[in-house]
Design a protein around this motif. Structure first.
Motif, PDB file in Angstrom:
ATOM      1  N   GLN A   1       0.829  -1.212   0.000  1.00 48.86           N
ATOM      2  CA  GLN A   1       0.000   0.000   0.000  1.00 48.86           C
ATOM      3  C   GLN A   1       0.864   1.264   0.000  1.00 48.86           C
ATOM      4  O   GLN A   1       0.602   2.223  -0.744  1.00 48.86           O
ATOM      5  CB  GLN A   1      -0.938   0.032   1.225  1.00 48.86           C
ATOM      6  N   VAL A   2       1.899   1.264   0.824  1.00 47.78           N
ATOM      7  CA  VAL A   2       2.757   2.447   0.934  1.00 47.78           C
ATOM      8  C   VAL A   2       3.533   2.678  -0.362  1.00 47.78           C
ATOM      9  O   VAL A   2       3.622   3.807  -0.869  1.00 47.78           O
ATOM     10  CB  VAL A   2       3.715   2.311   2.140  1.00 47.78           C
ATOM     11  N   LEU A   3       4.107   1.609  -0.912  1.00 48.55           N
ATOM     12  CA  LEU A   3       4.874   1.742  -2.156  1.00 48.55           C
ATOM     13  C   LEU A   3       3.975   2.193  -3.311  1.00 48.55           C
ATOM     14  O   LEU A   3       4.375   3.024  -4.134  1.00 48.55           O
ATOM     15  CB  LEU A   3       5.550   0.409  -2.491  1.00 48.55           C
ATOM     16  N   ARG A   4       2.759   1.671  -3.360  1.00 50.25           N
ATOM     17  CA  ARG A   4       1.831   2.072  -4.413  1.00 50.25           C
ATOM     18  C   ARG A   4       1.489   3.558  -4.284  1.00 50.25           C
ATOM     19  O   ARG A   4       1.426   4.280  -5.276  1.00 50.25           O
ATOM     20  CB  ARG A   4       0.560   1.215  -4.327  1.00 50.25           C
ATOM     21  N   ARG A   5       1.304   3.997  -3.044  1.00 48.53           N
ATOM     22  CA  ARG A   5       0.972   5.404  -2.794  1.00 48.53           C
ATOM     23  C   ARG A   5       2.125   6.313  -3.239  1.00 48.53           C
ATOM     24  O   ARG A   5       1.904   7.356  -3.863  1.00 48.53           O
ATOM     25  CB  ARG A   5       0.667   5.600  -1.305  1.00 48.53           C
ATOM     26  N   ILE A   6       3.346   5.909  -2.931  1.00 51.54           N
ATOM     27  CA  ILE A   6       4.512   6.714  -3.324  1.00 51.54           C
ATOM     28  C   ILE A   6       4.603   6.799  -4.849  1.00 51.54           C
ATOM     29  O   ILE A   6       4.787   7.882  -5.419  1.00 51.54           O
ATOM     30  CB  ILE A   6       5.802   6.112  -2.727  1.00 51.54           C
ATOM     31  N   LEU A   7       4.458   5.655  -5.511  1.00 52.51           N
ATOM     32  CA  LEU A   7       4.578   5.626  -6.968  1.00 52.51           C
ATOM     33  C   LEU A   7       3.448   6.385  -7.665  1.00 52.51           C
ATOM     34  O   LEU A   7       3.606   6.884  -8.774  1.00 52.51           O
ATOM     35  CB  LEU A   7       4.596   4.175  -7.459  1.00 52.51           C
ATOM     36  N   ALA A   8       2.301   6.477  -6.991  1.00 52.84           N
ATOM     37  CA  ALA A   8       1.163   7.209  -7.564  1.00 52.84           C
ATOM     38  C   ALA A   8       1.271   8.712  -7.329  1.00 52.84           C
ATOM     39  O   ALA A   8       0.372   9.477  -7.713  1.00 52.84           O
ATOM     40  CB  ALA A   8      -0.142   6.683  -6.980  1.00 52.84           C
ATOM     41  N   GLY A   9       2.357   9.150  -6.679  1.00 49.21           N
ATOM     42  CA  GLY A   9       2.557  10.576  -6.431  1.00 49.21           C
ATOM     43  C   GLY A   9       1.792  11.102  -5.236  1.00 49.21           C
ATOM     44  O   GLY A   9       1.629  12.305  -5.081  1.00 49.21           O
TER      45      GLY A   9
ATOM     46  N   LYS B   1       6.866  12.137   3.093  1.00 48.01           N
ATOM     47  CA  LYS B   1       8.219  11.743   3.486  1.00 48.01           C
ATOM     48  C   LYS B   1       8.206  10.732   4.627  1.00 48.01           C
ATOM     49  O   LYS B   1       9.077   9.856   4.719  1.00 48.01           O
ATOM     50  CB  LYS B   1       9.016  12.992   3.888  1.00 48.01           C
ATOM     51  N   GLU B   2       7.194  10.799   5.492  1.00 46.97           N
ATOM     52  CA  GLU B   2       7.092   9.868   6.619  1.00 46.97           C
ATOM     53  C   GLU B   2       6.886   8.421   6.155  1.00 46.97           C
ATOM     54  O   GLU B   2       7.122   7.478   6.910  1.00 46.97           O
ATOM     55  CB  GLU B   2       5.934  10.269   7.542  1.00 46.97           C
TER      56      GLU B   2
ATOM     57  N   LEU C   1       8.694   6.805   4.214  1.00 44.21           N
ATOM     58  CA  LEU C   1       9.989   6.114   4.216  1.00 44.21           C
ATOM     59  C   LEU C   1      10.287   5.548   5.599  1.00 44.21           C
ATOM     60  O   LEU C   1      10.851   4.454   5.727  1.00 44.21           O
ATOM     61  CB  LEU C   1      11.098   7.059   3.766  1.00 44.21           C
ATOM     62  N   ASP C   2       9.893   6.285   6.646  1.00 46.02           N
ATOM     63  CA  ASP C   2      10.048   5.773   8.011  1.00 46.02           C
ATOM     64  C   ASP C   2       9.123   4.589   8.251  1.00 46.02           C
ATOM     65  O   ASP C   2       9.497   3.626   8.942  1.00 46.02           O
ATOM     66  CB  ASP C   2       9.753   6.878   9.031  1.00 46.02           C
ATOM     67  N   VAL C   3       7.918   4.658   7.682  1.00 53.83           N
ATOM     68  CA  VAL C   3       6.966   3.549   7.832  1.00 53.83           C
ATOM     69  C   VAL C   3       7.535   2.282   7.192  1.00 53.83           C
ATOM     70  O   VAL C   3       7.472   1.193   7.783  1.00 53.83           O
ATOM     71  CB  VAL C   3       5.601   3.908   7.196  1.00 53.83           C
ATOM     72  N   LEU C   4       8.119   2.421   5.991  1.00 59.64           N
ATOM     73  CA  LEU C   4       8.717   1.271   5.320  1.00 59.64           C
ATOM     74  C   LEU C   4       9.877   0.697   6.141  1.00 59.64           C
ATOM     75  O   LEU C   4       9.984  -0.518   6.321  1.00 59.64           O
ATOM     76  CB  LEU C   4       9.215   1.668   3.923  1.00 59.64           C
ATOM     77  N   THR C   5      10.722   1.587   6.649  1.00 59.34           N
ATOM     78  CA  THR C   5      11.867   1.134   7.447  1.00 59.34           C
ATOM     79  C   THR C   5      11.402   0.427   8.714  1.00 59.34           C
ATOM     80  O   THR C   5      11.904  -0.653   9.062  1.00 59.34           O
ATOM     81  CB  THR C   5      12.763   2.334   7.810  1.00 59.34           C
ATOM     82  N   ASP C   6      10.437   1.023   9.427  1.00 61.32           N
ATOM     83  CA  ASP C   6       9.928   0.418  10.660  1.00 61.32           C
ATOM     84  C   ASP C   6       9.261  -0.928  10.396  1.00 61.32           C
ATOM     85  O   ASP C   6       9.397  -1.875  11.184  1.00 61.32           O
ATOM     86  CB  ASP C   6       8.924   1.356  11.351  1.00 61.32           C
ATOM     87  N   THR C   7       8.546  -1.013   9.279  1.00 69.17           N
ATOM     88  CA  THR C   7       7.899  -2.285   8.931  1.00 69.17           C
ATOM     89  C   THR C   7       8.943  -3.371   8.707  1.00 69.17           C
ATOM     90  O   THR C   7       8.791  -4.505   9.184  1.00 69.17           O
ATOM     91  CB  THR C   7       7.036  -2.116   7.667  1.00 69.17           C
ATOM     92  N   CYS C   8      10.023  -3.021   8.006  1.00 70.43           N
ATOM     93  CA  CYS C   8      11.094  -3.998   7.769  1.00 70.43           C
ATOM     94  C   CYS C   8      11.753  -4.430   9.077  1.00 70.43           C
ATOM     95  O   CYS C   8      12.072  -5.612   9.263  1.00 70.43           O
ATOM     96  CB  CYS C   8      12.137  -3.414   6.817  1.00 70.43           C
TER      97      CYS C   8
ATOM     98  N   TYR D   1      12.919   7.708  -4.231  1.00 71.11           N
ATOM     99  CA  TYR D   1      11.678   7.751  -3.454  1.00 71.11           C
ATOM    100  C   TYR D   1      11.246   9.205  -3.246  1.00 71.11           C
ATOM    101  O   TYR D   1      10.083   9.557  -3.426  1.00 71.11           O
ATOM    102  CB  TYR D   1      11.883   7.070  -2.093  1.00 71.11           C
ATOM    103  N   LEU D   2      12.211  10.040  -2.868  1.00 72.20           N
ATOM    104  CA  LEU D   2      11.895  11.450  -2.585  1.00 72.20           C
ATOM    105  C   LEU D   2      11.439  12.177  -3.852  1.00 72.20           C
ATOM    106  O   LEU D   2      10.605  13.093  -3.784  1.00 72.20           O
ATOM    107  CB  LEU D   2      13.119  12.149  -1.981  1.00 72.20           C
TER     108      LEU D   2
END
Length: 433
Positions: free
Chosen positions: A356-364, A368-369, A371-378, A408-409
């Protein structure tokens, strides 16, 4: 670099998959030699050769065989892991297609060494062509006396069956494979106990990869010192590297362990015109990404790990400056979310939310937060998942953030337009609602 083929030496022979051709090219000579030896001597030979599992983990094969308790009065089992499903991985399937008898011969030798009278090959369900090829070879081996009762007059019996799975990536994990083989839903078991003592039907079991077992007859014929003359000290022998992506000649290339990407690219005809290397996987999508800076990292178990990744299944996927690391990561995580068995929360929920997060980023639409969500999830998945699927899924995310945070940014801050594929899918989804 020495490129004398070992595992692939029969591949160019017409109809090498047939028993008559295999026998002309040293086929089953190793089995004849092995059956004249003591099982414990064969285990010692494989230990001495330094052969390590070719399925990704690199565990010493002889040590695994030696874990099987002897004189326990219970049936022992050999299980061949042919559930090749990692994105980019394509070495076991060509082996089965081109040279299936090398797998059968290796399996009979391994079964004799661990004193098993039943062996099963668990084949990925989609590989219908490989199933037919392997089953035909098994039928030939039975008819010629290489399988069944009193093999080659030795008094050793082995029944070998080929089992087609249902196409679940999770069944590449050895205990999930065993559950599936027994007729249950393919989900990983709690370890310990390990398959060496409590495996198939609760009995002592060795689970080996296809390429691992295909290596065994060559070691029996050539000897441990010959095998160790190839590769590196801690990762001896040859290895089949699967190369795909932006290269002129994708395919399988057999090289000594420790070969570099620079050398592999030369073999594969270099990058396609107009492409420059940007990132690549050394061992499939579950291994952390490498970049152009890692061209000369030796691709053996220690070299890849020392540079921050893993050798994995030596599935080298090559990406150029025309490929987006964020989108590549998204596609891989979609795969892991789909293939997660759902048994444990970190993997089941973590992969779902990362999609969901990656799709949201790619959809524009990212912030910035994210990226922290992705890191924390990992962080919450790595080492906390029930099996390596969850761990592996974190690899492309953490490594792409490490090397390509700016990409990503660029999506988040609007310097890069929304990815057309994801944006189109998002608008279709919105229209459906």
């Amino acid at each position: 670099m020495s490129l004398t083929p070992v595992l692939t030496k029969r591949w160019l022979s017409p109809e090498a998959y047939k028993l008559s051709v295999y026998e002309r090219l040293d086929g089953y000579a190793a089995l004849r030699k092995a059956l004249a030896a003591q099982p414990d001597d064969l285990i010692a030979l494989i230990k001495d050769s330094g052969l390590r599992g070719r399925g990704g983990a690199g565990f010493p094969t002889g040590m695994k065989w030696g874990f099987i308790p002897q004189g326990d009065g219970t049936p022992h089992y050999l299980v061949v892991n042919a559930d090749e499903g990692e994105p980019g991985t394509c070495k076991d399937t060509p082996l089965i297609m081109a040279d299936p008898h090398s797998l059968i011969e290796g399996a009979v030798i391994a079964a004799y060494a661990i004193r098993a009278n039943f062996a099963a090959v668990y084949l990925r369900g989609e590989l219908v062509h490989a199933l037919r090829r392997l089953q035909s070879a098994v039928d030939e081996a039975y008819a010629r006396g290489y399988l069944g009762k009193n093999i080659m007059g030795s008094g050793f019996d082995l029944e070998l069956v080929v089992h087609s799975g249902a196409g679940a990536y999770i069944c590449g994990e050895e205990t999930a494979l065993l559950d599936s083989l027994e007729g249950y839903r393919g989900q990983p078991r709690l370890k310990p106990p390990f398959p060496a003592t409590h495996g198939l039907y609760g009995g002592p079991t060795v689970v080996n990869n296809v390429e691992t077992l295909c290596s065994v007859p060559y070691i029996v014929l050539g000897g441990a010192d010959w095998w160790k003359s190839m590769g590196t000290e801690k990762s001896p022998g040859p290895k089949i590297y699967s190369i795909s992506g932006r290269v002129n000649r994708p395919g399988q290339y057999e090289c000594p362990l420790g070969t570099t990407l620079r050398e592999l690219l030369e073999l594969a005809g270099g990058l396609q015109p107009g492409h420059e290397l940007r990132f690549w996987t050394p061992g499939g999508s579950s291994t952390p990404l490498f970049t152009a800076e890692h061209l000369d990292v030796p691709l053996d178990f220690e070299g890849a790990a020392g540079a921050g990744s893993m050798l994995g299944t030596t599935a080298v996927q090559v990406f150029s400056q025309q490929d987006c690391p964020v989108y590549a990561t998204y596609r891989w995580i979609v795969f892991y979310a789909h293939e997660s068995c759902g048994k444990c929360t970190p993997c089941r929920e973590g992969n779902y939310w990362m999609v969901q997060v990656l799709r949201r980023i790619l959809a524009g639409e990212g912030v910035k937060e994210d990226l922290d969500v992705l890191t924390d999830t990992c962080v919450n998945m790595l080492g906390r998942s029930f099996c390596p699927l969850g761990d592996g899924a974190t690899s492309p995310v953490t490594s792409s953030l490490k090397y390509f945070e700016q990409d990503y940014l660029d999506y988040i801050e609007g310097r890069k337009p929304p990815h057309p594929t994801v944006a189109a899918a998002s608008s279709q989804l919105a229209g459906a609602h």
